[in-house]
Each structure stands twice: as structure tokens, then as C-alpha cells.
Design a protein around this motif. Structure first.
Motif, short mmCIF file in Angstrom:
data_model
loop_
_atom_site.label_atom_id
_atom_site.label_comp_id
_atom_site.label_asym_id
_atom_site.label_seq_id
_atom_site.Cartn_x
_atom_site.Cartn_y
_atom_site.Cartn_z
N LEU A 225 0.82 -1.28 0.12
CA LEU A 225 0.14 -0.01 0.11
C LEU A 225 0.75 1.50 0.02
O LEU A 225 0.34 2.32 0.54
N GLY A 226 2.03 1.12 -0.33
CA GLY A 226 3.12 2.23 -0.51
C GLY A 226 2.84 2.81 -1.90
O GLY A 226 3.29 3.95 -2.15
N GLY A 227 2.33 2.24 -3.07
CA GLY A 227 2.11 2.75 -4.15
C GLY A 227 2.63 1.66 -5.48
O GLY A 227 1.67 1.55 -6.18
N ALA A 228 3.34 0.59 -5.17
CA ALA A 228 3.43 -0.35 -5.99
C ALA A 228 2.57 -1.28 -6.30
O ALA A 228 2.23 -1.97 -7.23
N GLY A 229 1.78 -1.62 -5.09
CA GLY A 229 0.95 -2.86 -5.04
C GLY A 229 1.28 -4.20 -5.25
O GLY A 229 0.51 -5.00 -5.73
N PHE A 230 2.65 -4.63 -5.01
CA PHE A 230 2.97 -5.92 -5.25
C PHE A 230 2.32 -6.73 -4.22
O PHE A 230 2.14 -6.46 -2.85
N PRO A 231 1.95 -8.17 -4.35
CA PRO A 231 1.14 -9.17 -3.58
C PRO A 231 2.07 -9.24 -2.28
O PRO A 231 3.14 -9.70 -2.49
N THR A 232 1.60 -9.02 -1.16
CA THR A 232 2.42 -9.01 0.17
C THR A 232 2.84 -10.70 0.24
O THR A 232 4.03 -10.80 0.66
N ALA A 233 1.97 -11.49 0.16
CA ALA A 233 2.29 -12.81 0.39
C ALA A 233 3.49 -13.48 -0.42
O ALA A 233 4.41 -13.87 0.06
N ARG A 234 3.38 -12.90 -1.68
CA ARG A 234 4.28 -13.46 -2.65
C ARG A 234 5.65 -12.69 -2.37
O ARG A 234 6.57 -13.51 -2.47
N LYS A 235 5.79 -11.62 -2.01
CA LYS A 235 6.86 -10.87 -1.52
C LYS A 235 7.49 -11.62 -0.32
O LYS A 235 8.94 -11.87 -0.11
N TRP A 236 6.75 -12.04 0.79
CA TRP A 236 7.22 -12.76 1.82
C TRP A 236 7.71 -13.87 1.51
O TRP A 236 8.79 -14.42 1.99
N GLN A 237 7.31 -14.73 0.49
CA GLN A 237 7.69 -16.03 0.15
C GLN A 237 8.96 -15.87 -0.78
O GLN A 237 10.00 -16.67 -0.66
N PHE A 238 9.12 -14.71 -1.56
CA PHE A 238 10.52 -14.73 -2.27
C PHE A 238 11.47 -14.48 -1.30
O PHE A 238 12.66 -14.99 -1.54
N VAL A 239 11.24 -13.86 -0.15
CA VAL A 239 12.25 -13.33 0.75
C VAL A 239 12.68 -14.76 1.54
O VAL A 239 13.95 -15.13 1.74
N ARG A 240 11.74 -15.52 1.66
CA ARG A 240 11.99 -16.91 2.66
C ARG A 240 12.76 -17.85 1.76
O ARG A 240 13.47 -18.56 2.61
N GLN A 241 12.76 -17.69 0.54
CA GLN A 241 13.52 -18.75 -0.19
C GLN A 241 15.08 -18.18 -0.46
O GLN A 241 15.72 -19.22 -1.02
N GLU A 242 15.27 -17.24 0.13
CA GLU A 242 16.76 -16.59 -0.18
C GLU A 242 17.25 -17.15 1.24
O GLU A 242 16.83 -17.37 2.37
N PRO A 243 18.81 -17.35 1.25
CA PRO A 243 19.53 -17.88 2.32
C PRO A 243 19.55 -16.66 3.37
O PRO A 243 19.33 -15.75 3.10
#
Length: 566
Positions: A225-243
Motif C-alpha cells: 500500500l505504498g504505491g507499487a501494489g505488489f502482492p504481500t504474501a508473494r513478496k514474503w515467500q520470495f524473501v523466505r526462499q533466499e539464504p
């Protein structure tokens, strides 16, 4: 032998080779007294490169300026090149970098010159203050201060005033600087008494799994909700898959003109935001969390520092180190990678992507970046269910939306309304209609970068993906309403001047393009073909969203209000 000094291993100046002493020492010399002042000011704080901006804030707060002698002393104390300290100090708008021989008045009054404040008389107020306050007070314009519902806005020191007048500002000057008072808010005890932190405890205690949290957030449709509107759950998943180790950064630097929703939530119900933050940090296993807060929100900063102390004392942040970092007046730092650069103590220059922050973010580590309001809704979604959030939309849109409404309406402010509501419905149902004597002419659906749409398009749903076909953006949902009393052409020029001032200067299309556009837009008749070509160049070649979105208001004037530019 002749010329052997070249190979002696020592660099000698021409004067030394001629047997003459250098009349002055090379480079900027450090004043021992200034070093003592800086060391006393910093005290026992760790001397770290990433804390440079925090140290500069301390100097500005103490001495009301950043003198060259203090910058040199700070560089000496941190063992940094003077160039690194100076380039950072001169990048941000809230610091006064001056020569040692230059004097400044002890009191500075800043008057917001953003669009809404301009509509409500800020230029006239600036002139009246310059004539009425005398030479002992400096009066300067300033960028949006995040209080657009109370335009015009001004500040004396750290004291921000809504509906500012010469009289109220004069009283603040006479009474001395006072920090903005904290509004009444829901404290820790009241928050816990009404179920607060139960969702976080369920996560920590094992009653909820990471998969449960991710599934609920995904089903809700929560987006950034800062402007870009990227899906929140997907962003969390992307970070979780990183070391690991992983970090988290929170963007609470809402610098978009017309935007003040994050301030509203942070200063009224901060623990709802903090609980969402801690849940997100738990999901991605972030070891450190950085809250990047607008410098224009000093009362919120005091509030957060106090409440974070209580959270730590209650053991709710065990295993997570929470840092609060101040911005310093740079709209560009709302761009996620520029924010990371600022947190690291540098100029806020956007990074080239890829890699994305979820892969290589803060200090080179995978970093989750969320907006403050996005995290504010996490607790409610988990407790009330995904459908509670998703089912609130209109016209096929999901979820609620927090609109920052300002301009020519009877009741401006933060309006919690369904996503997909139209501008006309928002004005009539939530703002009490247009202000007396004003007729609806145009509106900004998403702040400066969202463009200016005519009232004939006021029935388009306001949400991500609905405005793009008309060249608009919802962005942070900052809605500024214009009437027949306002010039759309002048409004677009105000916005382009803002982009010119806020361009980081890294890329030529934005740095040169915004300045050239301002010059062309000041002409009595606009050179339409040249402005269109210039705007397209900025869209195609700018590094980040600032330059890419800057032509939106200009293009809309040409498309929807051609009668104002010929």
C-alpha cells in the motif's frame, strides 16, 4: 641522477623540490575544537558508516546547521573521506550545509509549497511572512510535510502547524521552538486489553504455522500500500526462499504530495502496525528490522521509541533487533532501493535491478520491504479472516483502501473506504461533498505521480489496474480534488517543479528532463510536440519510477485540458 626524485618512493611538491616550504597545508584541515564538539555530541555511540545520517541529524539538531568545520570533524572521527560525508549532507533537504563564515538566522520557518498547500495560499503566506517576520527569521518553502488535510502547513523548528497563518506562525516564533505534541493514541496496555499481540503470540507459540500465515495473507489479496501494489504474501515467500541471514526494512517515508495515511495510523494505533511488523519478521526470520520514518514526523518518532521500549521489556521482540532511522527530506527515498541506500548512510540513489532487494538488499542481504500501512492490516486479516478484508471492495475490487483526501472538499482527511470506489462516490459519501462555492473539475487519484484526471472520469473505480488505461495510477491513494477555481495547468507545473527538486540526479532523462519540462511549461503557450517527446524520453529511459511517472500530470493536461495550454 636528474629526475631520480620520481623513483625515490616519496612524492615531493614542486615547491619542496625548489627548496621552498608549502605556504599552507594540503587539503581541508580539521579544527581540534570542532573535533571535541563532535565527539562530545556523539558520546559513546558506535562509530559506524551506516549511522552517518543519524550523526548528521544530531549535528543539525544541536547547531541548527551543518558547518564545514563540523563536517570535516565528523569525517575525521568516523575515518571517512570528507567527500563521502559532504555528498550525503548536501543530498537531503532538511539540512543546512553552510560555509564556516556564513551565518544563518537562529529560527527557520518552512512553509509547504506542495499542490494542496499552494491551492490554500502558501505562496502568499510565504511573502507575508518574509515581510512581517524581519531579517532575524529565515522563511523558506519546503516540500510536502504530510499534513495536507490541514493546508496550508508550516513548521517552526520541529513544531508543525496546520491551517498556518501569519499570526499562528508569529506566536510560535516568539514562544521559541516547541516539538509537535503527540496526539492521543492507543497505548500498549489498552492494545493488549483488546486482544493485541495474540496473533503474534500464536505464531511464536506454534499455534500458527508460517504456511497458515502466508495462505491467509494470500487469500485476502493484501498488496503493498505504498504505491507499487505488489502482492504481500508473494513478496514474503520470495524473501523466505533466499539464504539466511535475512533483514527487513519498513518504508514509513511517505513523501508523495497529498499522502498522510501512514502518519494517521502510526500516531493513533501504533501497536497494530508493530504487531504486523513482528509477524512479518517472524515469517521471513529477519534478524534485524529497520523502520525508515519521515523526518517530518517527530512526534511519531518519539511515540515509536517509547512503545518499542515497552515491547522489548515484555519480551515480544526477542531475537529481533529493531532500529528506527530518520529520513532527511528526500522523496526519492520512497523508492525501495533508494531507501536502502539511505539506511546505509548514503545518498538515496535508486539501485539498478536485478538483483532485487529480496535477493540482495540492505547491507547485501535478502531484505523484506513493506510499507507501514500494509503491515497495519496483518493482525486484522489473521484474526478476522481473509474474507473480512477481501470482501470489502466495490466494482470487483478486493479489500479496503485508505485514501488521503485533500483539496476542495468539505471534510478532508484519511478515509477508510472500499477499494474500487469512484472519486465521485468518495467525495460525496466520505468527504461531505465539494467545499462551498466549488464545483468538481479534476482530481489526482494517486498523488503527484498519479496524474490529473478530469471530473468526466470521476466514475472510474479507484484501485490498482483500473486507472492505467487512462494514464493514471492509484499509487498511495492520495486524492487531491480541484475545482473551477483552480488552474490544472498551474497544478501540473507545481508537480513538475516538485519532481525537478526531488530528482536524485543520477540519470540524465530525469535530472535534465524535469528541469527542461519546467522551463517549457512556464511559457505562455506550450510547445506540445516537444513536451510530448520529452515526456516519452523520461518514461522510456529513467532509472526509477520518479522520472518515469513525472510526465503523467503534463500528459494529462495536454490530453484532457488542451484549452489551458494554448
Amino acid at each position: 641522477m636528474p629526475g631520480s626524485e620520481k623513483f625515490s618512493g616519496k612524492m615531493q611538491s614542486p615547491g619542496a623540490r625548489r627548496g621552498k616550504a608549502r605556504p599552507f597545508l594540503k587539503g581541508r584541515q580539521v579544527d581540534p575544537e570542532a573535533v571535541q564538539e563532535i565527539q562530545a555530541l556523539l558520546g559513546g555511540t558506535p562509530r559506524r558508516r551506516d549511522l552517518l545520517i543519524e550523526y548528521l541529524h544530531l549535528i543539525q539538531d544541536r547547531y541548527n546547521r551543518l558547518s564545514h568545520r563540523h563536517l570535516a570533524a565528523l569525517a575525521h572521527d568516523l575515518r571517512l573521506p570528507m567527500a563521502e560525508v559532504f555528498e550525503t549532507a548536501t543530498f537531503y533537504a532538511h539540512w543546512d550545509v553552510i560555509d564556516d563564515d556564513t551565518t544563518l538566522p537562529e529560527i527557520t520557518v518552512r512553509v509547504c509549497d506542495s499542490l494542496t498547500c499552494e491551492l490554500f495560499g502558501a505562496p502568499r503566506l510565504i511573502e507575508e511572512l518574509r515581510q512581517g517576520l524581519g531579517e532575524d527569521v529565515r522563511v523558506v518553502p519546503g516540500p510536502c510535510m504530510g499534513r495536507c488535510e490541514g493546508a496550508p502547513v508550516a513548521c517552526v523548528g520541529h513544531n508543525y502547524m496546520k491551517q498556518a497563518t501569519v499570526e499562528t506562525i508569529s506566536r510560535a516564533v516568539d514562544n521559541g521552538e516547541t516539538d509537535e505534541a503527540m496526539a492521543a493514541y492507543i497505548g500498549f496496555d489498552d492494545y493488549v486489553a483488546h486482544g493485541g499481540y495474540s496473533a503474534l503470540k500464536a505464531c511464536i507459540g506454534g499455534d500458527k504455522s508460517v504456511e497458515d500465515i502466508l495462505d491467509c495473507i494470500e487469500q485476502s489479496g493484501l498488496r503493498g500500500l505504498g504505491g507499487a501494489g505488489f502482492p504481500t504474501a508473494r513478496k514474503w515467500q520470495f524473501v523466505r526462499q533466499e539464504p539466511r541471514p535475512r533483514l527487513m526494512a519498513i518504508n514509513a517515508d511517505e513523501g508523495e504530495p497529498g499522502t498522510f495515511k501512514d502518519r494517521h495510523y502510526l500516531e493513533t494505533d501504533p501497536h497494530r502496525f508493530l504487531e504486523g511488523m513482528l509477524i512479518a519478521a517472524w515469517v521471513v526470520e529477519a534478524e534485524d528490522v529497520y523502520i525508515y520514518l519521515r523526518d517530518e514526523y517527530p512526534a511519531v518518532r518519539k511515540l515509536l521509541m517509547a512503545e518499542l521500549g515497552r515491547i522489548r521489556a515484555e519480551g515480544l521482540a526477542d531475537g529481533v533487533t529493531i532500529h528506527v532511522r530518520r529520513g532527511a527530506g528526500a522523496y526519492i527515498c520512497g523508492e525501495e532501493s533508494a531507501m536502502l541506500e539511505s539506511i546505509e548512510g548514503k545518498r538515496g540513489l535508486p539501485r539498478h535491478k536485478p538483483p532485487f532487494p529480496s535477493q540482495v538488499g540492505l547491507f547485501g542481504r535478502p531484505t523484506l520491504i513493506n510499507n507501514a500501512e500494509t503491515l497495519y492490516w496483518v493482525r486484522d486479516i489473521l484474526e478476522r479472516g481473509a474474507h473480512w478484508y477481501a470482501d470489502q471492495g466495490r466494482n470487483g475490487c478486493k479489500g479496503p483502501r485508505s485514501f488521503s483526501v485533500s483539496g476542495r472538499v468539505k471534510d478532508p482527511g484519511v478515509k477508510f473506504a472500499p477499494a474500487g470506489i469512484t472519486a465521485r462516490e468518495l467525495i460525496d459519501e466520505y468527504c461531505g461533498g465539494m467545499a462551498d462555492g466549488h464545483l468538481f473539475k479534476a482530481y489526482l487519484p494517486g498523488g503527484a505521480s498519479g496524474g490529473i484526471l478530469p471530473a468526466s472520469l470521476a466514475d472510474v473505480p479507484l484501485d490498482f489496474g483500473t486507472l492505467e488505461e487512462h494514464g493514471g495510477l492509484i499509487g498511495s491513494a492520495a486524492v487531491v480534488v480541484l475545482s473551477q477555481a483552480d488552474s490544472v495547468r498551474a497544478s501540473a507545473l507545481n508537480l513538475m517543479r516538485f519532481f525537478e527538486d526531488e530528482s536524485c540526479g543520477q540519470c540524465t532523462p530525469c535530472r535534465v528532463g524535469t528541469g527542461k519540462a519546467v522551463k517549457l511549461m512556464q511559457q505562455p503557450a506550450w510547445d506540445t510536440p516537444l513536451l510530448e517527446e520529452l515526456g516519452q524520453c523520461m518514461v522510456d529511459a529513467s532509472i526509477c519510477g520518479l522520472g518515469q511517472a513525472a510526465p503523467n500530470p503534463l500528459r494529462h493536461v495536454l490530453e484532457f485540458f488542451p484549452e489551458e495550454v494554448t
